[in-house]
Scaffold this motif. Structure first.
Motif, mmCIF file in Angstrom:
data_model
loop_
_atom_site.group_PDB
_atom_site.id
_atom_site.type_symbol
_atom_site.label_atom_id
_atom_site.label_comp_id
_atom_site.label_asym_id
_atom_site.label_seq_id
_atom_site.Cartn_x
_atom_site.Cartn_y
_atom_site.Cartn_z
ATOM 1 N N VAL A 73 27.140 68.112 68.708
ATOM 2 C CA VAL A 73 26.763 67.836 67.325
ATOM 3 C C VAL A 73 26.198 69.096 66.696
ATOM 4 O O VAL A 73 25.352 69.769 67.300
ATOM 5 C CB VAL A 73 25.724 66.703 67.251
ATOM 6 C CG1 VAL A 73 25.318 66.441 65.808
ATOM 7 C CG2 VAL A 73 26.284 65.437 67.885
ATOM 8 N N THR A 74 26.658 69.412 65.495
ATOM 9 C CA THR A 74 26.151 70.605 64.822
ATOM 10 C C THR A 74 25.758 70.304 63.381
ATOM 11 O O THR A 74 26.507 69.628 62.673
ATOM 12 C CB THR A 74 27.191 71.759 64.863
ATOM 13 O OG1 THR A 74 26.626 72.899 64.226
ATOM 14 C CG2 THR A 74 28.486 71.396 64.164
ATOM 15 N N PRO A 75 24.605 70.784 62.942
ATOM 16 C CA PRO A 75 24.210 70.561 61.547
ATOM 17 C C PRO A 75 24.801 71.628 60.631
ATOM 18 O O PRO A 75 24.107 72.188 59.789
ATOM 19 C CB PRO A 75 22.686 70.651 61.603
ATOM 20 C CG PRO A 75 22.419 71.612 62.716
ATOM 21 C CD PRO A 75 23.545 71.469 63.704
ATOM 22 N N SER A 76 26.100 71.910 60.784
ATOM 23 C CA SER A 76 26.742 72.921 59.951
ATOM 24 C C SER A 76 28.221 72.582 59.781
ATOM 25 O O SER A 76 28.985 72.601 60.739
ATOM 26 C CB SER A 76 26.608 74.306 60.591
ATOM 27 O OG SER A 76 27.539 75.193 60.002
ATOM 28 N N GLY A 77 28.611 72.285 58.548
ATOM 29 C CA GLY A 77 30.015 71.994 58.257
ATOM 30 C C GLY A 77 30.887 73.201 58.540
ATOM 31 O O GLY A 77 32.020 73.091 58.999
ATOM 32 N N SER A 78 30.317 74.362 58.278
ATOM 33 C CA SER A 78 31.070 75.590 58.414
ATOM 34 C C SER A 78 31.373 75.898 59.878
ATOM 35 O O SER A 78 32.524 76.149 60.253
ATOM 36 C CB SER A 78 30.248 76.708 57.786
ATOM 37 O OG SER A 78 30.997 77.851 57.683
ATOM 38 N N CYS A 79 30.347 75.853 60.723
ATOM 39 C CA CYS A 79 30.569 76.148 62.141
ATOM 40 C C CYS A 79 31.367 75.016 62.794
ATOM 41 O O CYS A 79 32.166 75.257 63.699
ATOM 42 C CB CYS A 79 29.240 76.375 62.839
ATOM 43 S SG CYS A 79 28.273 77.674 62.047
ATOM 44 N N GLY A 80 31.162 73.783 62.313
ATOM 45 C CA GLY A 80 31.954 72.667 62.807
ATOM 46 C C GLY A 80 33.428 72.878 62.507
ATOM 47 O O GLY A 80 34.298 72.650 63.359
ATOM 48 N N ALA A 81 33.723 73.341 61.293
ATOM 49 C CA ALA A 81 35.118 73.577 60.902
ATOM 50 C C ALA A 81 35.712 74.730 61.705
ATOM 51 O O ALA A 81 36.903 74.738 62.016
ATOM 52 C CB ALA A 81 35.205 73.876 59.407
ATOM 53 N N MET A 82 34.879 75.701 62.047
ATOM 54 C CA MET A 82 35.369 76.819 62.870
ATOM 55 C C MET A 82 35.915 76.277 64.190
ATOM 56 O O MET A 82 37.017 76.613 64.606
ATOM 57 C CB MET A 82 34.206 77.795 63.123
ATOM 58 C CG MET A 82 34.550 78.941 64.064
ATOM 59 S SD MET A 82 35.728 80.091 63.335
ATOM 60 C CE MET A 82 36.213 81.053 64.782
ATOM 61 N N VAL A 83 35.141 75.426 64.845
ATOM 62 C CA VAL A 83 35.564 74.903 66.146
ATOM 63 C C VAL A 83 36.778 73.989 65.977
ATOM 64 O O VAL A 83 37.791 74.152 66.662
ATOM 65 C CB VAL A 83 34.407 74.130 66.833
ATOM 66 C CG1 VAL A 83 34.888 73.500 68.141
ATOM 67 C CG2 VAL A 83 33.228 75.057 67.077
ATOM 68 N N ARG A 84 36.681 73.078 65.053
ATOM 69 C CA ARG A 84 37.725 72.055 64.958
ATOM 70 C C ARG A 84 39.031 72.566 64.362
ATOM 71 O O ARG A 84 40.116 72.199 64.791
ATOM 72 C CB ARG A 84 37.199 70.893 64.130
ATOM 73 C CG ARG A 84 36.235 70.021 64.919
ATOM 74 C CD ARG A 84 36.817 68.634 65.136
ATOM 75 N NE ARG A 84 37.055 68.013 63.855
ATOM 76 C CZ ARG A 84 36.123 67.378 63.152
ATOM 77 N NH1 ARG A 84 34.902 67.274 63.617
ATOM 78 N NH2 ARG A 84 36.425 66.848 61.999
ATOM 79 N N GLU A 85 38.940 73.425 63.336
ATOM 80 C CA GLU A 85 40.134 73.884 62.635
ATOM 81 C C GLU A 85 40.681 75.175 63.220
ATOM 82 O O GLU A 85 41.879 75.342 63.349
ATOM 83 C CB GLU A 85 39.748 74.212 61.185
ATOM 84 C CG GLU A 85 40.083 73.185 60.164
ATOM 85 C CD GLU A 85 40.156 73.890 58.822
ATOM 86 O OE1 GLU A 85 41.179 73.734 58.172
ATOM 87 O OE2 GLU A 85 39.203 74.625 58.465
ATOM 88 N N LEU A 86 39.767 76.111 63.484
ATOM 89 C CA LEU A 86 40.237 77.464 63.788
ATOM 90 C C LEU A 86 40.375 77.760 65.282
ATOM 91 O O LEU A 86 41.173 78.599 65.657
ATOM 92 C CB LEU A 86 39.333 78.500 63.102
ATOM 93 C CG LEU A 86 39.275 78.318 61.573
ATOM 94 C CD1 LEU A 86 38.354 79.346 60.925
ATOM 95 C CD2 LEU A 86 40.665 78.418 60.944
#
Lengths: 251, 492
Positions: A73-86
């Motif tokens: 779980v991460t409180p960051s949409g940006s870092c979450g998107a890094m893992v999931r999308e990139l």
């Protein structure tokens, strides 16, 4: 349920209160939280600035540190998107460059298990009322990577609407970027500052006391602009609002 | 590309000037916000928008994959219909071909329908050098031409001008180019449009040569298509005796049926109209109707190089609708001129550095002219993942790597001015793969936090010029976690 907290390097270094709020909130909801202390950074700054090969060891490190957890779980949409999308894209690129499947295979397990905080609350725990209390007038800024990268939709709003005492007011031009954009804030400082100033003026027009978002990097840029423009508003991470209760209110 | 943009400074400096111009910022903000809201409404009307978008993407990708085959089919069909096809590898060759064709008619004037391709190659300047005067007939292009200005938007080239400025340009300049503006010209839209109409009508009726671009070329029949709002294009396409169309090779679609998709997505994305007012199609020549001679100049100018790049090639799907410009927060503040190309905004930021290479200062700076907010990708009717290409091109700028230039495989060197950044990124990568080093750095920052300056040195100065820094906390999270056993021993 036992989850790993991926706090992100920015939060760890500059915004430890956000991490404490996530821990308090998840514990309250009956979730056991672990913080793997070897975690560092997802590699987004490297990747987005054009250093994809420099981001690869960071992604591998991330995958090793978080291997074996049911949910991250991460409180960051940006870092979450890094893992999931990139991360999947990094794996594909390595394959296309003739470097085989190793990177893709290393990264694959953590991709579907990584959740942004509001997504985890709504989708995995199935709660929108987290029992929070926050008697303030709040406006919500959906940050770009959470909004368009992860597709968080109205999850953060639903969580905020269920908070006791919280008055949620509409932010004009909410879906427009605040102008942070990582290294963009330095490489194109003038445009970034103009975007930030417009965001702050829009926020100011709502009469809210607090501007809330799910990414501390954007809040750092918006808050820094508020402070410089002497606007009497505070930037607050959504985790701190959701963690706030009548017994232990947020500061 | 166009000679008019040579020697542009890097994007940040060019944007700085635009930001300092309150009129320009006001004009842009008003225009982009208006059209943005209208586009969203027009798109929301179609329940199958997502499928149209996917279909557009698929058709374009298929066509690009078999571009050689479709171009040959097009050439055969155009020739069979009485037209002549010319192939131009670059801007110089295209300009030579067009100049030669105009000279052969013995004329010294041409009328033009708005064409991005001819702006890309700087055709007007090349014609002028050959003693041929080119008259732009699109209203916004006319404003730009009379104002001695450069276009700043794909669809609305004079978006940076307001009514008052246009009135002043018309009153001052029209007389030098032909019929003067009527006396007592006001700045009402109807008055301005009428002045332009009278000025242009004279040219349409006199011109023997017309020059156009095209939105689409249909391979199966050799037909060219122009969609427009004003009708001036139709005048340029039908009245002159000779018609010369200059079109980028990527503008091709295989069949008429494919147009079905784009004739829905293009007007809604660009002008927020359900259908554009004028759709003109022309196929070769027809006896006693329309131009007696038709020439098609197929322009490469960096397109096959772009096609060779598996990530960057998606830029060639672009149908020039300009939806990405209108939603881009960076374009809205920096304006179109800052992009140093006839292709401004997000699409320009990925197209120009591919068509022209990343050798110049402006081209190397364009991949960074974005906060990667993703709004452009969301509105693109052919689903070009602009942020993906931007990051890919950033990689090319800072790391170099394989690319194709003028048909040859080359290995590009990293840009020199990024050496310090590269070193910093390497150091950061090392610290971030060594958790103990990161922790040491965090502790040092916490202990010295009262000594931190209010302004940052080096490139960081750009941050602290307009924003305050957050205070460094007394203790990073990881230290709190370990000290309190994950919050369990916390006094609170």
């Amino acid at each position: 349920m036992r989850v790993a907290l991926f706090l992100t390097c920015v939060n760890d270094t500059l915004y430890p209160d956000t991490g404490r709020a996530v821990v308090r909130l998840l514990n309250r909801l009956g979730v056991e939280v672990d913080f793997p202390v070897d975690q560092t950074c997802c590699g987004q700054a490297h990747y987005n600035t054009g250093y994809r090969h420099g981001a690869e060891p960071l992604a591998r490190h991330f995958a090793e540190v978080f291997e074996g957890y049911e949910a991250i779980v991460t409180p960051s949409g940006s870092c979450g998107a890094m893992v999931r999308e990139l991360y999947p894209r990094m794996g594909e690129r390595a394959r296309a460059e003739g470097r085989g499947d190793t990177l893709a295979r290393t990264l694959a397990p953590v991709v579907p298990r990584t959740y942004e905080l509001t997504e985890f609350l709504v989708d995995v725990l199935g709660v929108t009322d987290v029992g929070a209390s926050y008697p303030h007038r709040v406006t919500y800024h959906p940050t770009c990577h959470g909004l368009r990268g992860l597709g968080l939709g109205d999850r953060p709003r639903r969580l905020l609407e269920a908070v006791r005492g919280l008055e949620l007011v509409e932010l004009p031009g909410a879906e427009e970027c605040c102008g942070f954009g990582g290294t963009f804030a330095v490489k194109n400082a003038d445009v970034s500052a103009a975007m930030g100033a417009d965001k702050v003026r829009n926020a100011e027009s709502t009469g809210a006391e607090v501007l809330c978002a799910a990414d501390n990097s954007c809040l750092m840029h918006i808050g820094g602009t508020m402070s410089r423009l002497r606007v009497g508003m505070r930037p607050v991470h959504i985790a701190e609002i959701l963690a706030s209760t009548e017994e232990v209110p947020a500061v | 590309m166009s000679g008019t943009f040579v020697g542009m400074p890097a994007f940040p400096e060019a944007a700085h000037d635009a930001l300092a111009d309150p009129t320009l910022r006001g004009n842009l903000r008003h225009a982009t916000r208006t059209i943005r809201a209208k586009r969203a409404r027009a798109v929301a009307e179609l329940p199958d928008w997502a499928r149209l978008r996917a279909a557009g993407r698929r058709i374009k990708d298929h066509t690009l994959r078999h571009l050689d085959r479709y171009l040959e089919q097009l050439e055969e069909a155009v020739t069979a219909a009485g037209g002549t096809v010319h192939w131009a590898a670059d801007a110089d060759e295209a300009n030579r071909i067009v100049t030669g064709l105009v000279r052969a008619t013995g004329e010294s004037e041409v009328v033009k329908v708005k064409s991005m391709a001819t702006q890309e190659i700087g055709l007007n300047e090349a014609l002028e050098a050959a003693g041929i005067r080119a008259y732009e007939t699109d209203l916004a292009e006319l404003i730009v031409q009379l104002g001695g200005d450069r276009p700043s938007h794909i669809l609305v080239p004079a978006i940076h001008r307001n009514r008052g400025e246009i009135r002043e340009i018309f009153a001052r300049e029209m007389g030098d180019w032909g019929r003067p503006a009527p006396a007592g010209l006001t700045d009402t839209p109807a008055d301005l449009a009428e002045a332009a109409r009278l000025h242009l009508r004279e040219k349409f009726l006199r011109a023997k040569v017309g020059i156009s671009g095209a939105n689409f070329m249909v391979a199966e029949t050799g037909t060219l298509v122009v969609v427009e709002s004003e009708g001036n294009g139709r005048m340029c396409l039908t009245l002159p005796e000779t018609l010369i169309s200059v079109v980028g090779i990527e503008k091709i679609v295989p069949t008429w049926r494919d147009l079905e998709v784009f004739l829905q997505t293009l007007p809604r994305s660009s002008t927020a109209e359900r259908m554009n007012p004028y759709t003109s199609t022309w196929t070769g020549t027809t006896d006693e109707d329309g131009p007696a001679a038709f020439h098609l100049v197929l322009l490469d100018n960096g397109r096959t190089d772009t096609l060779a790049d598996e990530i960057g090639r998606q830029a060639l799907r672009c149908i020039r609708c300009s939806a990405c410009l209108n939603v881009c927060p960076v374009y809205e503040r920096a304006g179109g001129h800052a992009y140093g190309s006839v292709y401004p905004g997000p699409i320009g930021a990925i197209l120009s550095p591919q068509l022209r290479g990343t050798g110049s200062e402006i081209d190397a700076s364009l991949p960074y002219a974005s906060s990667l907010c993703g709004a452009c990708y969301e509105v693109c009717p052919v689903a070009i993942d602009i942020p993906e290409v931007l990051v890919h091109l950033r990689e090319r700028v800072v790391q170099g790597g394989p690319a194709v230039r003028e048909g040859n495989r080359v290995v590009l060197k990293p840009a020199k001015r990024h050496a310090a950044e590269r070193a910093a990124m390497r150091a950061a990568r090392w610290a971030l793969t060594h958790p103990a080093a990161l922790r040491g750095g965090q502790r040092l920052a916490s202990r010295t936090r009262r000594l931190h300056p209010r302004t940052l040195p080096g490139p960081g100065r750009a941050w602290s010029a307009t924003r305050d820094l957050p205070p460094v906390p007394a203790e990073p999270f990881r230290d709190w976690w370990q000290r309190t056993n994950g919050g369990r021993d916390d006094g609170k």
